[in-house]
Each structure stands twice: as C-alpha cells, then as structure tokens.
Scaffold this motif. Structure first.
Motif, PDB file in Angstrom:
ATOM      1  N   UNK A 172      -1.434   8.787 -16.942  1.00 44.15           N
ATOM      2  CA  UNK A 172      -1.026   8.319 -15.611  1.00 44.15           C
ATOM      3  C   UNK A 172      -2.159   8.495 -14.609  1.00 44.15           C
ATOM      4  N   UNK A 173      -2.784   9.661 -14.606  1.00 41.16           N
ATOM      5  CA  UNK A 173      -3.875   9.939 -13.667  1.00 41.16           C
ATOM      6  C   UNK A 173      -5.039   8.988 -13.891  1.00 41.16           C
ATOM      7  N   UNK A 174      -5.382   8.782 -15.141  1.00 40.82           N
ATOM      8  CA  UNK A 174      -6.530   7.928 -15.473  1.00 40.82           C
ATOM      9  C   UNK A 174      -6.305   6.476 -15.055  1.00 40.82           C
ATOM     10  N   UNK A 175      -5.082   5.991 -15.235  1.00 38.35           N
ATOM     11  CA  UNK A 175      -4.815   4.568 -14.995  1.00 38.35           C
ATOM     12  C   UNK A 175      -4.341   4.243 -13.588  1.00 38.35           C
ATOM     13  N   UNK A 176      -3.771   5.211 -12.872  1.00 36.27           N
ATOM     14  CA  UNK A 176      -3.067   4.901 -11.622  1.00 36.27           C
ATOM     15  C   UNK A 176      -3.640   5.582 -10.390  1.00 36.27           C
ATOM     16  N   UNK A 177      -4.104   6.819 -10.512  1.00 40.47           N
ATOM     17  CA  UNK A 177      -4.489   7.595  -9.329  1.00 40.47           C
ATOM     18  C   UNK A 177      -5.805   7.102  -8.753  1.00 40.47           C
ATOM     19  N   UNK A 178      -5.858   6.999  -7.434  1.00 40.78           N
ATOM     20  CA  UNK A 178      -7.026   6.529  -6.702  1.00 40.78           C
ATOM     21  C   UNK A 178      -7.797   7.717  -6.138  1.00 40.78           C
ATOM     22  N   UNK A 230       0.817  -1.207   0.000  1.00 39.40           N
ATOM     23  CA  UNK A 230       0.000   0.000   0.000  1.00 39.40           C
ATOM     24  C   UNK A 230       0.852   1.257   0.000  1.00 39.40           C
ATOM     25  N   UNK A 231       1.950   1.236   0.762  1.00 40.76           N
ATOM     26  CA  UNK A 231       2.858   2.390   0.785  1.00 40.76           C
ATOM     27  C   UNK A 231       3.537   2.593  -0.563  1.00 40.76           C
ATOM     28  N   UNK A 271      -7.882   0.818   1.353  1.00 38.38           N
ATOM     29  CA  UNK A 271      -8.007   0.692  -0.110  1.00 38.38           C
ATOM     30  C   UNK A 271      -6.657   0.493  -0.768  1.00 38.38           C
ATOM     31  N   UNK A 272      -5.649   1.216  -0.285  1.00 43.75           N
ATOM     32  CA  UNK A 272      -4.309   1.066  -0.854  1.00 43.75           C
ATOM     33  C   UNK A 272      -3.790  -0.358  -0.656  1.00 43.75           C
ATOM     34  N   UNK A 273      -4.164  -0.965   0.457  1.00 43.93           N
ATOM     35  CA  UNK A 273      -3.702  -2.326   0.769  1.00 43.93           C
ATOM     36  C   UNK A 273      -4.691  -3.396   0.325  1.00 43.93           C
ATOM     37  N   UNK A 274      -5.730  -2.996  -0.427  1.00 45.91           N
ATOM     38  CA  UNK A 274      -6.677  -3.945  -0.990  1.00 45.91           C
ATOM     39  C   UNK A 274      -7.544  -4.641   0.029  1.00 45.91           C
TER      40      UNK A 274
END
Length: 482
Positions: free
Chosen positions: A458-464, A272-273, A477-480
């Motif tokens: 990058x924003x579309x595919x990666x940013x949460x 997640x980090x 969420x970062x750690x699923x």
C-alpha cells in the motif's frame, strides 16, 4: 542629462530601505519557540501513553488477591473490556473534538482534554469495583481521542515547512515515553502509588500548555489577523515584517479553503481530498493492523507465555526503553529521508519480526526441542518490531494526517481517520484473546505479519511523499496541479 540631474529625478534606494522592504527574506528567526510549543503540547501524548500502557503492569495487580483494590477479581471478559474501552472512547471522541476545535480553537480543546485524564485517575484511585474501573477507562479513551485528533491539527498549523515532519513525529516519541513511564514504575510500586504517578501528568500539561499560543491558521479562519500575527511572530521568533511572507501564504491557503464551509460531502467531492483520505486512513489502519496495541497492552503476559528466563517485567521495560530510543530517532531523520522511505522500511521490518515471533510460538506449540536454545528469540523479535514501528508506522501516519487536508475539511477528515484507527483498535483488543485461543499464538502473529506485508505494498503504490512541501504545494499535488 548630467549625473546631478539624474540623481535629482531617480532617488537612490539606500541599504536601509532595501533591508526594510525585504526583511522577511533576510530575517532568520529561531525554531526554538515552535519546538517549545511542540514539546509542551506533546505532554498530552505522554498522558495518552500512560493510558495505553496502564493495563500491562496493572493487569497482574488486579488479578492478585493481595494487591487488587477491587472487591472481586476481574473475569477474562471484564479484562478484555478494561483493555478495549480506551479504544471505544477514543473512537467516539473525534466527533466531539473536531467541531470543538473549530469553534473554540485547538489550544482550548487540548487543554480541555486534560480533564478526562484527571477525572479518570481520581476514579481509579478511589475504585473498589470493576464498573468504576470501566468508567475510568472509557474517560481515558475520550481523552486519548481528543488528543490524537486535535494535536495533529495543532502541530500541522504551528510548524514551519522545514520542521513539520520533526514536530509531527514527536507524538510517537512522547506516547512511548508515557508507556515506558508506567512500565518502569508499575511493577515496583503499589496500585495506588501508580495512579498518583499518572495523575501528575495531566496537571503538568494543563499548567504548562496554558501559556502556549493558538495557531495562526485558526485565528485567520476566525478573521482575527492581529492575533494571528502575534502568534506567528512568537512561534517564528521574528518581527512583524519578518513573518509577512509566511503570513500571506497561510492566509491564502486558509481563505481559499474557507470560501465554502466544509462538510462531509465537501470532503468527498474533491478528488484531492479523497486521495488524501485514502492515504491517511490506509496508513492509520495498517498501524493498528500491525497488532501494536496487543503488544503494548499485553506485553507482560506475552513475555510470561514465552517461558523466557528473563523476568517479564524487565523484558517489558526493555521493550519500552527501545521504543523511546527508536521514536527519538524519527524527528532527526524524517525531514532528511522523507516519509515514504521510512514507512516502507518500517512495514518490511514489522513483517519480518512478526513472522519470526510466529515461528517461535509455532515451535513451542509443537514442543520442538529447539525452543530452549532460541529462548532469546521473542525478546529480540519484539525489540526489532517496536524499533521499526516507532521509527515509521507509529509516528508518521499522524504526521501525514496533519499536513494532507485543507483547513475547511481538516477537522472532519481528522475525526474520520482517528475513528478508523480506534474502530480497528477496539476490535483487535476485544477479540484478540479469542483469536489467540482459536488459532494459536503462532497464527495470531503470522496474521499480523501478513497485514504488515500488505502495508508495504500500500505504501509503495499509494502514499505520496510530502517532505519539504508547503501545505499549498501538497494540495496542488493531490489535485494534480503540478
């Protein structure tokens, strides 16, 4: 059993008892104090803005024999260093600021940052040599790095979930306010009068922010729960009972994060980090690769090179004013629309405007007869560029940085991300003049435009998206875990 006997063994819960038990759910409090703290801490961002915008009005003064305070006119190489040393200082500073914020607190570290600015403006007031200017600019860079590293931590830890985006985006509004401050004053006053006007700001920040509280999360990390309670009560405008639910949530988040003292390796061991670092470092990188610092540092020179009939100083002030207006919109919309949609709009808009700027300089390069009829194009393109930048890629990468990492690695992550920002900033500012000379202004703007297109992908595919999520929910969420 008759009703009398029933009441004898089962006491009735009165409204007063119920209210006392659940007061933290019913007490509304007020956001005014966290906004007060957020506004006062962002006086430091105004200081940052004055340092970033300083070269635009001062460059022509240093080059003028009648106005320069220096014994010699700076060479082209010295001018590049005068511009880029702020970025170099800001690159080094996070590695000092992060550990100091962990040891002495976010508040004291931010107050200490004002000393860099005060000393730098005094040096610039008394300078007679290029070397002294370079030292002052490096000190300003240290101050910039301290502020932009620690302020994101402070805002992320004092803001409630519903206002965290708005408070986080105030940084950009205040930075561009500082830029407009020097843009508006610089061309019309003497060199020394401008330095006095800039010196006032760090003094004002130190005096006012001194009375603001340390963050509750920092106090909890140091085991000072009573001081954490006092801080949270002040920030939320609630009683002790009223902050219990949020205090419990903050305590849980901080204590879980601090079970093992965070190191650089801890940052990379947790999936997640790592994901958060990719998101934050990516956004900050594309912020710099948009070419924003080139435009801020050299705006008067850029406008002078367009051949527009509008005075370069007036064009620069116009762009600075638009920056402030656009940045003022972000706190109003970020928690309604979310971070990701605004970032996508920003990247797409920057790509379009930089492409248009490149087209204008290409037409000028080939001596096209169309140039005189589109003399308005550079001003309108840059106005559109700074508008979409200041709404999205200006403030939001820093706001996202303040909410993405757990407490045990937050200072380390903030240092890495902030240093990434200024490595790129230094490289671009140091070598922009050479790039511009080698490939032409049209290709310089086109390269920045292409990179903004990559930022969109990058924003579309990666940013949460983090809108409305608590710090713990973001970690989940970062750690699923959701």
């Amino acid at each position: 059993m008759n009703p009398a006997e029933l009441n004898q063994y089962q006491p009735v819960a009165t409204f007063e008892k119920l209210e006392s038990t659940h007061i933290y759910r019913m007490e509304k409090g007020s956001p005014s104090r966290q906004f007060l703290a957020g506004i006062l801490v962002n006086l430091a961002s105004v200081m940052v803005g004055t340092s970033l915008g300083w070269t635009s009005p001062v460059g022509p003064k240093l080059a003028s024999k009648d106005e320069t305070p220096l014994d010699t006119i700076p060479t082209a190489s010295e001018n590049s260093w005068i511009a880029s040393l702020v970025a170099l200082g800001a690159l080094i500073a996070p590695f000092m600021a992060g550990p100091l914020a962990e040891r002495f607190g976010r508040r004291l570290t931010l107050l200490g940052s004002s000393a860099f600015f005060i000393v730098s403006w005094i040096l610039l007031l008394t300078t007679g040599t290029v070397v002294q200017v370079l030292i002052a600019r490096f000190l300003q860079g240290l101050g910039v790095g301290f502020v932009m590293t620690v302020q994101t931590m402070y805002i992320g830890e004092i803001a409630s979930n519903e206002y965290r985006g708005a408070l986080g985006s105030l940084m950009q509004l205040c930075i561009v306010t500082g830029i407009l401050y020097v843009y508006s004053i610089g061309p019309f006053v003497s060199y020394h009068a401008l330095q006095w006007a800039c010196l006032v700001l760090p003094i004002l920040f130190a005096v006012t922010f001194f009375f603001m509280p340390e963050t509750p999360a920092y106090y909890i990390s140091k085991g000072e729960k009573d001081r954490a309670v006092d801080s949270l009560c002040f920030l939320r405008g609630k009683t002790v009972d009223g902050i219990q639910e949020e205090l419990k949530e903050i305590t849980t988040t901080v204590e879980e994060s601090l079970k093992n003292k965070g190191t650089v390796m801890d940052l990379f061991r947790n999936a997640g980090n790592v994901k958060a670092l990719i998101i934050c470092a990516g956004l900050i990188s594309f912020q710099q690769l948009s070419g924003i610092n080139v435009i801020l540092f050299y705006s008067q020179s850029i406008f002078a090179s367009t051949g527009s009939s509008l005075e370069p100083a007036i064009s620069t002030i116009l762009v600075g004013a638009v920056q402030v207006l656009a940045s003022g919109a972000t706190p109003l919309i970020v928690d309604r629309l979310g971070r990701k949609p605004i970032l996508l709009t920003s990247a797409g808009g920057m790509c379009l405007s930089l492409g248009t700027m490149g087209l204008y300089f290409f037409l000028k390069h080939i001596d096209s007869p169309a140039v005189p009829s589109v003399g308005w194009l550079p001003i309108m393109s840059l106005i559109f560029f700074v508008t979409v930048y200041c709404i999205g890629f200006g403030p939001l990468p820093w706001a996202v940085l303040g909410e993405m990492f757990p407490a045990n690695v937050k200072s380390i992550a903030s240092s890495i991300v902030a240093s990434t920002c200024w490595v790129l900033g230094f490289i671009i500012l140091q070598f922009f003049a050479d790039l511009d000379k080698a490939v032409g202004s049209h290709w310089s703007f086109w390269i920045f435009g292409i990179l903004c297109g990559v930022a969109f992908v990058f924003t579309f595919t990666t940013v949460m998206e983090t809108k409305g999520l608590s710090l713990q929910e973001i970690q989940d969420r970062l750690n699923g875990k959701e």
